[in-house]
Design an enzyme around this catalytic site. Sequence first.
Site, PDB file in Angstrom:
ATOM      1  N   LYS A  19      85.185  59.946  61.608  1.00  0.00           N
ATOM      2  CA  LYS A  19      84.840  58.761  60.810  1.00  0.00           C
ATOM      3  C   LYS A  19      85.389  58.900  59.386  1.00  0.00           C
ATOM      4  O   LYS A  19      85.323  59.966  58.793  1.00  0.00           O
ATOM      5  CB  LYS A  19      83.324  58.573  60.787  1.00  0.00           C
ATOM      6  CG  LYS A  19      82.726  58.352  62.170  1.00  0.00           C
ATOM      7  CD  LYS A  19      81.213  58.280  62.136  1.00  0.00           C
ATOM      8  CE  LYS A  19      80.589  59.609  61.764  1.00  0.00           C
ATOM      9  NZ  LYS A  19      79.113  59.612  61.912  1.00  0.00           N
ATOM     10  N   THR A  77      73.717  52.539  52.535  1.00  0.00           N
ATOM     11  CA  THR A  77      74.384  52.959  53.766  1.00  0.00           C
ATOM     12  C   THR A  77      73.571  54.010  54.515  1.00  0.00           C
ATOM     13  O   THR A  77      74.113  54.770  55.312  1.00  0.00           O
ATOM     14  CB  THR A  77      75.784  53.522  53.444  1.00  0.00           C
ATOM     15  OG1 THR A  77      75.656  54.589  52.479  1.00  0.00           O
ATOM     16  CG2 THR A  77      76.695  52.443  52.882  1.00  0.00           C
ATOM     17  N   GLY A 125      71.772  55.787  57.214  1.00  0.00           N
ATOM     18  CA  GLY A 125      71.739  55.672  58.664  1.00  0.00           C
ATOM     19  C   GLY A 125      72.980  55.093  59.309  1.00  0.00           C
ATOM     20  O   GLY A 125      72.955  54.786  60.505  1.00  0.00           O
ATOM     21  N   THR A 126      74.079  54.985  58.588  1.00  0.00           N
ATOM     22  CA  THR A 126      75.276  54.373  59.171  1.00  0.00           C
ATOM     23  C   THR A 126      75.851  55.218  60.311  1.00  0.00           C
ATOM     24  O   THR A 126      76.310  54.674  61.323  1.00  0.00           O
ATOM     25  CB  THR A 126      76.365  54.136  58.114  1.00  0.00           C
ATOM     26  OG1 THR A 126      76.577  55.341  57.362  1.00  0.00           O
ATOM     27  CG2 THR A 126      75.968  53.030  57.166  1.00  0.00           C
ATOM     28  N   GLY A 127      75.828  56.537  60.158  1.00  0.00           N
ATOM     29  CA  GLY A 127      76.350  57.389  61.222  1.00  0.00           C
ATOM     30  C   GLY A 127      75.511  57.294  62.480  1.00  0.00           C
ATOM     31  O   GLY A 127      76.042  57.214  63.596  1.00  0.00           O
ATOM     32  N   CYS A 128      74.195  57.291  62.318  1.00  0.00           N
ATOM     33  CA  CYS A 128      73.289  57.129  63.459  1.00  0.00           C
ATOM     34  C   CYS A 128      73.542  55.790  64.139  1.00  0.00           C
ATOM     35  O   CYS A 128      73.600  55.687  65.373  1.00  0.00           O
ATOM     36  CB  CYS A 128      71.838  57.195  62.994  1.00  0.00           C
ATOM     37  SG  CYS A 128      71.389  58.667  62.061  1.00  0.00           S
TER      38      CYS A 128
END
Length: 267
Positions: free
Chosen positions: A173, A204, A206-209
């Site tokens: 990412k 932002t 929690g964007t990866g989750c």
Amino acid sequence: MKTALTIAGSDCSGGAGIQADLKTFSAHGVFGMSVIVSVVAENTARVLQIQNITPEMIAAQLDAVFEDIPPDAVKIGMLSSPECMRAVAAKLREYRPANVTIDPVMYAKNGCPLMDPSSIGALIEEVLPLADLLTPNIPEAECISGMKIESLEDARRAAERIHEMGCRAVLVKGGHAIGDAADTLYDGSAFYTFRAERIDTKNTHGTGCTLSSAIAANLAKGADLRTAVENAKRYVTTAIRHALPLGKGCGPTHHFYDLYEKSGLND
């Protein structure tokens, strides 16, 4: 209805972890289930405390899910200790679920560590080979691959290195890079780049989750890997664009923006 399981830590502030994953599954019309591996006392600004669930309880939760409602896809997030990793890995080898997306969560959005640095070896040896897709951000990919990532070409080389460790595909990412948010997917034979404009916001959390659980939801519904990543990228970009200015730190994304827009709840 298709089903998906998240194996991750609990975020009491609701923006990341298990809570974000279940919201994302619901937003995609997928029935979500959860196995909690850690209880994290955190908010948008800081992590106060982490308490890990025992390996025995982690295993029991996994048994409870798989013996009754086998999931169409599995998303794995925060695994904070080698003991936790081994418990999860043992059950995945036992049940052999399809469509396993692993987000190797090492830090919270505010920079607080969520994985003991000494656990990296266990992550690579025990968990990584079970991934149909691994979704590290740039710092995580650097840590796993052992190389610095400063360009898209670096991201490709890192993805190749990580793929050689045993996972079927890697999505590096690009949220930590400069310029457009460009994610690099390597499926073992070809590279694909997914771009979106960088949105000027601090919200932002929690964007990866959210991205990894959106990929899992798309895979559960039958999408191929490239389409699942493309759809998930579009979904999380919308969630960031309409992120919620809640809390004193990095606020959460808006998991239900499209649904609320259609129903008039955003007015």
